[in-house]
Design a protein around this motif. Structure first.
Motif, PDB file in Angstrom:
ATOM      1  N   GLU A 154      94.311  14.798  47.384  1.00  0.00           N
ATOM      2  CA  GLU A 154      94.546  16.181  47.494  1.00  0.00           C
ATOM      3  C   GLU A 154      93.631  17.139  48.377  1.00  0.00           C
ATOM      4  OE1 GLU A 154      94.950  17.096  43.283  1.00  0.00           O
ATOM      5  OE2 GLU A 154      92.812  17.779  43.350  1.00  0.00           O
ATOM      6  N   HIS A 175      90.977  19.607  49.254  1.00  0.00           N
ATOM      7  CA  HIS A 175      89.848  20.079  48.683  1.00  0.00           C
ATOM      8  C   HIS A 175      88.938  20.732  49.598  1.00  0.00           C
ATOM      9  CE1 HIS A 175      90.244  17.011  45.397  1.00  0.00           C
ATOM     10  NE2 HIS A 175      89.112  17.731  44.794  1.00  0.00           N
ATOM     11  N   THR A 189      88.371  12.944  47.428  1.00  0.00           N
ATOM     12  CA  THR A 189      87.449  13.211  46.733  1.00  0.00           C
ATOM     13  C   THR A 189      87.617  12.861  45.127  1.00  0.00           C
ATOM     14  OG1 THR A 189      86.924  15.171  48.074  1.00  0.00           O
ATOM     15  CG2 THR A 189      86.163  15.392  45.461  1.00  0.00           C
ATOM     16  N   ASP A 190      88.731  13.348  44.508  1.00  0.00           N
ATOM     17  CA  ASP A 190      88.763  12.956  43.119  1.00  0.00           C
ATOM     18  C   ASP A 190      88.907  11.411  43.019  1.00  0.00           C
ATOM     19  OD1 ASP A 190      88.762  15.447  42.383  1.00  0.00           O
ATOM     20  OD2 ASP A 190      90.997  15.670  41.999  1.00  0.00           O
ATOM     21  N   HIS A 232      87.433  23.237  41.146  1.00  0.00           N
ATOM     22  CA  HIS A 232      88.161  22.586  42.255  1.00  0.00           C
ATOM     23  C   HIS A 232      87.162  22.647  43.616  1.00  0.00           C
ATOM     24  CE1 HIS A 232      91.201  20.379  44.394  1.00  0.00           C
ATOM     25  NE2 HIS A 232      91.353  21.251  45.257  1.00  0.00           N
ATOM     26  N   GLU A 289      81.511  18.945  42.463  1.00  0.00           N
ATOM     27  CA  GLU A 289      82.415  17.789  43.321  1.00  0.00           C
ATOM     28  C   GLU A 289      81.679  17.856  44.607  1.00  0.00           C
ATOM     29  OE1 GLU A 289      86.809  17.390  41.756  1.00  0.00           O
ATOM     30  OE2 GLU A 289      86.639  18.966  43.297  1.00  0.00           O
TER      31      GLU A 289
HETATM   32 ZN   LIG Z   1      88.710  17.227  42.472  1.00  0.00          ZN
END
Ligand SMILES: [Zn+2]
Length: 257
Positions: free
Chosen positions: A31, A33, A41-42, A162, A167
């Protein structure tokens, strides 16, 4: 010996697993970012922390195994943004329930969702109970990183959820070539801080999309992110996960000795 279950033959997997085995299933996301971080990233964070934790737990003698990370999950809060690849809540629910069904067909009876994307949390909590009731699995939901809050950046007002400080620092540690810090911008919906009861981590939560806040889709302040902090957070998250997996191994809800 590998702890990646899918690297074994089916015969070897069946022989290696027992009712005491713990299966870890990481869940990432693909998604948007912000302009500075990769779409993966996630996925990257969940996959990296989970694999390192399982490897270390196995070295310490734990009977723990890992499945391939689910890349595409429930990212509908970022549906509007370029590059977000999402599936609907009912598709994801169906997917994890059916995977749970397959896992329950092995000798293993403990399943840990190792989640790197906040948007999956509520759904995975429901899935944990569904899999417990339908297939008798003992299910757990673990965050990929140590709890945020203490780890928010100084300028995030607790709203750095987020593509912010944590992150961005983690990706700078794991895959620095994928980060363009020159594009990182602070994007914190400060007006939310004027509400005492309503907020992301407050008593009243609310349904939101990441373009609701008049910001650029990032929720946090990545501008001070750095690889050293990312390394520290990664280490703390792996170490904490190894301890948590040891508890999962001995956990018995009925308290039987
Ligand atoms: Zn994330």
């Amino acid at each position: 010996m590998t702890r990646r279950l899918v690297e074994l033959s089916g015969t070897a997997a069946a022989a290696a697993l027992s009712a005491d085995s713990v299966i870890v299933l990481p869940t990432g996301a693909i998604e948007f970012h912000g302009p500075h971080l990769p779409l993966m990233t996630d996925y990257l964070i969940a996959d990296s922390v989970a694999n390192a934790a399982v490897e270390r737990a196995a070295e310490a003698g734990q009977d723990v195994w890992i499945l391939p990370t689910i890349a595409y999950t429930k990212s509908d809060e970022h549906h509007w943004a370029p590059g977000t690849m999402w599936i609907s809540w009912d598709t994801l629910m169906q997917t994890v329930v059916e995977l749970g069904n397959s896992i329950a067909a092995t000798p293993a009876k403990k399943l840990v969702f190792f989640n790197g994307h906040g948007g999956n949390l509520a759904l995975l909590q429901v899935a944990c109970r569904e899999l417990r009731r339908r297939f008798g699995l003992q299910t757990f939901l673990m965050g990929a990183t140590v709890p945020p809050g203490a780890h928010d950046g100084p300028e995030e007002l607790g709203l750095g959820i987020h593509a912010g400080h944590s992150e961005t620092s983690l990706v700078l540690h794991l895959r620095p070539e994928l980060v363009d810090l020159s594009l990182a911008e602070r994007s914190v919906p400060e007006h939310l801080d004027t509400f005492e009861h309503i907020g992301f981590k407050k008593r009243v939560t609310f349904g939101w999309l990441s373009n609701d806040f008049g910001t650029n889709g990032t929720l946090g302040d990545p501008t001070g992110a750095n690889a050293a902090y990312g390394a520290e957070l990664f280490e703390a998250s792996v170490a904490d996960a190894v301890e948590a997996l040891a508890e999962v191994a001995r956990f018995d809800a009925a308290g039987a000795a």
